[in-house]
Scaffold this motif. Structure first.
Motif, PDB file in Angstrom:
ATOM      1  N   PRO A 273       0.832  -1.211   0.000  1.00  8.65           N
ATOM      2  CA  PRO A 273       0.000   0.000   0.000  1.00  8.65           C
ATOM      3  C   PRO A 273       0.861   1.254   0.000  1.00  8.65           C
ATOM      4  O   PRO A 273       2.017   1.233   0.424  1.00  8.65           O
ATOM      5  N   VAL A 274       0.298   2.326  -0.496  1.00  8.98           N
ATOM      6  CA  VAL A 274       0.999   3.608  -0.484  1.00  8.98           C
ATOM      7  C   VAL A 274       1.259   4.020   0.958  1.00  8.98           C
ATOM      8  O   VAL A 274       0.383   3.916   1.818  1.00  8.98           O
TER       9      VAL A 274
ATOM     10  N   TRP B 273      -4.402   3.211   2.202  1.00 11.42           N
ATOM     11  CA  TRP B 273      -3.036   3.678   2.337  1.00 11.42           C
ATOM     12  C   TRP B 273      -2.613   3.673   3.801  1.00 11.42           C
ATOM     13  O   TRP B 273      -3.441   3.827   4.709  1.00 11.42           O
TER      14      TRP B 273
END
Length: 385
Positions: free
Chosen positions: A204-205, A228
């Motif tokens: 994930p970011v 995120w």
């Protein structure tokens, strides 16, 4: 789709603790158009609960029945939904997308060491890219459907493929996908002409919000919806605390030099400088310049960033073209945002566009398909690499 997989992992653990049986439905191949692309997943529990999605809602009802059948028979099943014409209705559903969607249903046996959910979970154990391979047969729907059976992250390999030649071929192509950062489909003559969906899964970011003001609140909320991981960093303990930000991944309080030591930067890490304190943001930006970040956003007018750049020049700090390219100021897409929530939407949309190497324009103005078809073309084994 990391958020979808994360939700599926959570639902799986809850269902397992309750003793419920489950099946995983995965879009493994698409011909033409469809609402969801290969890699879309849905976890179905024996009580009818669904987590995730494989379409815009038109397939889920029938897919639930197919998943329950797979659970009852404890056998992988490949199902095709075909509506190439608007007036065609097959399996009692209407896609309306002029496409053919192939979905693999896999009953989950928690006692099996590397069942499909376990392989997906391995992708979240470390912040690094990984490849998951799903094997299926388009030629023999009623024959063997191996399913999700291979994992590779550059260091560790997990496989339930028995055929040595097939395993070696899959290993080689998984390494290629990991290097090229693009998922693909591949046909193998080994194992009765199986097709493989060789899928790149990325972490994930990691969004680092440098600034814990009120305008960071909607940013964290929207980023959470996207799945995120959010870190709040600020020099003010009165602002950066769990009372104000109870659901963020991490909170760091301190000066920029202290903060930068506690952050691991990888290709999926992005920064937004939003303390509204010029000197604090300037010091943080100076520390980030040599870090090879993918995205650094600076909140505020363009003149503010220009002032920062002039200050670096006066200090003899050279900023190259590659460094300038990752600095976005003002940060965000031009959508007429004014309120904090609108600004958050604008900034997160720009970050998503940058990470996806997209311009962020109107989709109606695109001259090519929204999804790159080349990434999902079937490649013959003899023409690989």
């Amino acid at each position: 789709m990391t958020k979808e997989i994360s939700d599926i992992l959570t639902a799986f653990k809850e269902a397992q603790s309750s003793g419920r049986q489950m099946a995983l439905a995965t879009v493994v191949h698409v011909e033409g158009s469809s609402y969801r692309r290969p890699g879309a997943r849905m976890l179905v529990e024996d009580n009818g609960k669904i987590t995730g999605a494989i379409s815009g809602g038109c397939l889920e009802g029938d897919a639930l029945k197919k998943a329950l059948l797979a659970i009852n028979q404890q056998q992988n099943k490949l199902v095709t939904y075909n509506t190439l014409h608007e007036d065609d209705v097959e399996f009692g559903v209407q896609l309306g997308c002029n496409g053919i969607v192939h979905i693999l249903f896999e009953p989950i046996d928690p006692m099996q060491a590397n069942h499909p959910i376990a392989l997906l979970e391995k992708c979240f154990l470390q912040r690094k890219d990984a490849v998951v391979v799903t094997l299926f047969s388009l030629q023999d729907y009623h024959g063997r459907q191996p399913g999700t059976c291979f994992f590779f992250n550059g260091e560790n390999t997990y496989s339930s493929i028995n055929d040595k030649n097939l395993k070696n071929a899959v290993q080689e192509d998984a390494a290629s996908v990991l290097a090229r950062k693009t998922s693909l489909h591949k046909q193998y003559p080994e194992g009765n002409s199986l097709t493989a969906f060789i899928e790149l899964l990325q972490p994930p970011v990691s969004l680092i919000l440098v600034g814990a003001g009120n305008d960071a609140l909607p940013m964290t909320a929207m980023a959470a919806v996207l799945g995120w991981q959010v870190t709040i960093a600020d020099g003010r303990a009165t602002h950066a605390n769990t009372q104000r930000f109870p659901n963020v991944h991490k909170i760091i309080v301190g000066e920029p030099a202290t903060i930068i030591k506690q952050i691991t930067i990888d290709p999926r890490t992005v920064f937004v400088l939003m303390t509204h304190n010029y000197n604090y943001d300037l010091a943080m930006l100076e520390l980030l310049l040599p870090m090879q970040c993918r995205y650094i956003g600076t909140l505020g007018p363009k003149k503010r960033l220009e002032r920062m750049m002039a200050a670096f020049q006066e200090q003899g700090i050279h900023i190259g073209d590659e460094q300038s390219a990752v600095i976005h100021g003002p940060t965000g897409l031009d959508i007429g945002a004014e309120a904090a929530e609108e600004i958050a939407l604008s900034v997160l949309a720009e970050i998503k566009a940058v990470l996806a190497d997209c311009e962020g324009g109107f989709l109606r103005n695109r001259l090519v398909s929204i999804h790159p078809r080349t990434a999902f073309m079937l490649l013959e084994a003899s023409t690989a690499h």
